[in-house]
Design a protein around this motif. Structure first.
Motif, PDB file in Angstrom:
ATOM      1  N   LEU A 176       8.935 103.819  46.217  1.00  0.00           N
ATOM      2  CA  LEU A 176       7.685 103.762  45.510  1.00  0.00           C
ATOM      3  C   LEU A 176       7.025 105.285  44.612  1.00  0.00           C
ATOM      4  N   SER A 219       3.548 104.612  42.667  1.00  0.00           N
ATOM      5  CA  SER A 219       2.741 104.826  44.140  1.00  0.00           C
ATOM      6  C   SER A 219       1.925 106.869  44.284  1.00  0.00           C
ATOM      7  N   HIS A 237      -1.765 109.649  47.974  1.00  0.00           N
ATOM      8  CA  HIS A 237      -0.922 109.522  49.210  1.00  0.00           C
ATOM      9  C   HIS A 237      -1.956 109.653  49.897  1.00  0.00           C
ATOM     10  N   LYS A 286       2.070 106.154  50.800  1.00  0.00           N
ATOM     11  CA  LYS A 286       2.294 106.006  49.130  1.00  0.00           C
ATOM     12  C   LYS A 286       1.441 104.741  48.582  1.00  0.00           C
ATOM     13  N   TYR A 287       0.201 104.823  47.806  1.00  0.00           N
ATOM     14  CA  TYR A 287      -0.180 103.426  47.313  1.00  0.00           C
ATOM     15  C   TYR A 287      -1.130 103.802  46.259  1.00  0.00           C
ATOM     16  N   GLU A 319       4.405 100.768  55.209  1.00  0.00           N
ATOM     17  CA  GLU A 319       3.704 101.371  54.119  1.00  0.00           C
ATOM     18  C   GLU A 319       5.399 101.478  52.855  1.00  0.00           C
ATOM     19  N   ARG A 334       0.718  98.960  46.050  1.00  0.00           N
ATOM     20  CA  ARG A 334       1.935 100.366  46.369  1.00  0.00           C
ATOM     21  C   ARG A 334       2.506 100.357  44.831  1.00  0.00           C
TER      22      ARG A 334
END
Length: 466
Positions: A82, A85, A88, A94-95, A299, A326
């Motif tokens: 990811l 992303s 966090h 993470k996004y 996630e 994400r």
């Protein structure tokens, strides 16, 4: 017979979740997925491990007690998969962004807001993928559901609803390697983690699996769960078919849904879930492995989707998704959907997202340290986890202990009874104790424990247990 590592270290230790990735990774027809005596899919060793075995089965297991440092937890894996992303948060990983909303077209025929269906169709339409691996009905089978491959919109729509029933990815990856093209996979947190672990081990899978849709999960249920609900509708356990777990009531709230199934005459029998009682907070029919999962929001998925259990969304009977993007592709699909008016979606603050899944965070993060400590005291290993602090009050420890005991007891009692009325009688005392403990915890939240207030709490304690 040489013992397989995943059997020794995971299955025999009560930590198998049934994802089935070990079956493909082990090879040589060493493992086969079968239902356990308590209604969970688990690998069984049918042949000795071959000379080529290097513990691959354990390397793809989401509950591997001794993983390598670079795959130790979801946090390490996210660094590999990811990279788009940039934000966090310790709670959700993470996004890119968080949202709430629904698909205007697919909401009515989906379990929640229909955003998963919209996303997968959009991926097919854009030709980002060629196939979708998701859970669908099984024709003329007692299994009811299984993972299957779709390549068209019509095939995909057959798997648009959530199924609280054991399924496995065993054998699916063999098809992934056989077919030319890119894949998307739908799964709950532990399944998505196993896919990422498999991608880490096998570069072919890393190349061919393009997108992962994560479904926020309240716990993997045994086949006993569907049997119990069928029995509650009045259908014999041996005769029910086509279990449907989320029949919406558009005129009511999102939580006011029904379970339904067909009887031997193909007549649908239904029951409102609020008449059944709390099937999630109590731990009934849940896998033991779920008590050692700390991934609430999936996630490791490209996009994570769940139910918006907060106002004003929960008042809408058709359901609303909470969404975490994400990857850049996931973010673009959501943004383009908003611009084209195919999605009715608004940004949701991180705090509001966490509130929407508060029960999950309380159980999987706040209560995890207590359960880990208890398990280690019993001489059992636990996979590395990020939330190991045991800071629960004495009362909350009792609540978590009761949930664990109810989970275990529910499986044993249903195995013996196979009748909802008798099951309810035998579980009533334990469930009542949990309910009373929960009430006491609510009192404790409202009041401090000093002076006259403490005396008030004690009066409440005596009243509850009178």
């Amino acid at each position: 017979m040489n013992s397989c590592k995943v059997i020794e270290q995971v299955v025999d230790k009560g930590l198998c979740i049934g994802c089935g990735l070990c079956v493909s990774a082990c090879g040589d027809n060493t493992l086969k997925m079968e239902l356990s005596e308590y209604g969970f899919l688990e690998p069984r060793q049918v042949n000795s491990c071959g000379p080529s075995c290097k513990g691959n089965c354990l390397s793809v297991c989401p509950f591997n007690p001794e993983p390598n440092n670079d795959v130790r937890t979801e946090t390490e894996l996210a660094k590999t998969f990811l990279k788009d992303s940039k934000k966090h948060n310790d709670s959700i990983g993470k996004y890119i962004n968080t949202y709430a909303g629904f698909s205007n077209e697919h909401r009515a025929n989906s379990s929640s807001g229909g955003v998963a269906t919209y996303t997968l169709i959009e991926l097919l339409t854009r030709k980002e993928i060629d196939y979708v691996i998701s859970v669908k009905d099984v024709t003329a089978s007692s299994a009811h559901y299984e993972y299957a491959i779709s390549s068209t919109r019509e095939e995909l729509l057959q798997g648009a609803k959530t199924r609280y029933y054991p399924v496995t990815l065993a054998g699916v990856f063999d098809k992934v390697k056989e077919l030319d093209g890119k894949f998307a996979i739908v799964g709950v947190p532990c399944f998505i983690k196993s896919v990422r672990l498999a991608q880490k081990v096998d570069p072919i899978l890393k190349d061919k699996i393009k997108f992962l849709v994560g479904i926020i999960c309240g716990g993997v249920k045994s086949t006993f769960f569907a049997e119990y609900l069928a029995s509650k509708t009045g259908v014999s356990v041996s005769e029910y078919s086509k279990p449907e777990f989320r029949i919406k009531d558009e005129s009511s709230s999102a939580s006011d849904y029904s379970f339904g199934c067909l009887d031997k005459n193909n007549h649908q029998n239904t029951i409102k879930m609020k008449m059944v009682g709390d099937m999630w907070g109590t731990g009934l029919f849940k896998s033991n492995a779920c008590d050692f999962c700390d991934d609430v929001s999936v996630e490791l998925a490209d996009i994570s989707l769940g139910d918006a259990w907060i106002d004003p969304y929960r008042s809408e009977g058709l359901g609303t998704n909470v969404i975490v993007t994400r990857s850049l592709l996931a973010e673009d699909i959501i943004q383009k959907g908003i611009e084209s008016n195919k999605l009715t979606i608004e940004e949701l603050s991180l705090t509001r997202f966490i509130d929407s899944q508060r029960g999950g965070f309380n159980h999987r993060h706040n209560g995890l340290g207590f359960r880990i400590k208890k398990r280690r005291n019993e001489g059992l290993s636990v996979p590395p986890k990020r939330f190991e602090r045991d800071e629960l009050t004495f009362l909350l420890k009792l609540i978590h202990l009761m949930r664990m005991r109810i989970r275990q007891k529910s499986l044993k009692v249903w195995k013996e009874t196979k009748n909802a009325e008798q099951f309810d009688r035998e579980m009533q005392f334990s469930l009542n104790v949990l309910k009373k403990l929960t009430k006491l915890n609510q009192y404790q939240k409202r009041y401090s424990e000093s002076g006259a207030i403490r005396a008030l709490i004690m009066r409440k304690v005596n009243k509850v247990f009178k």
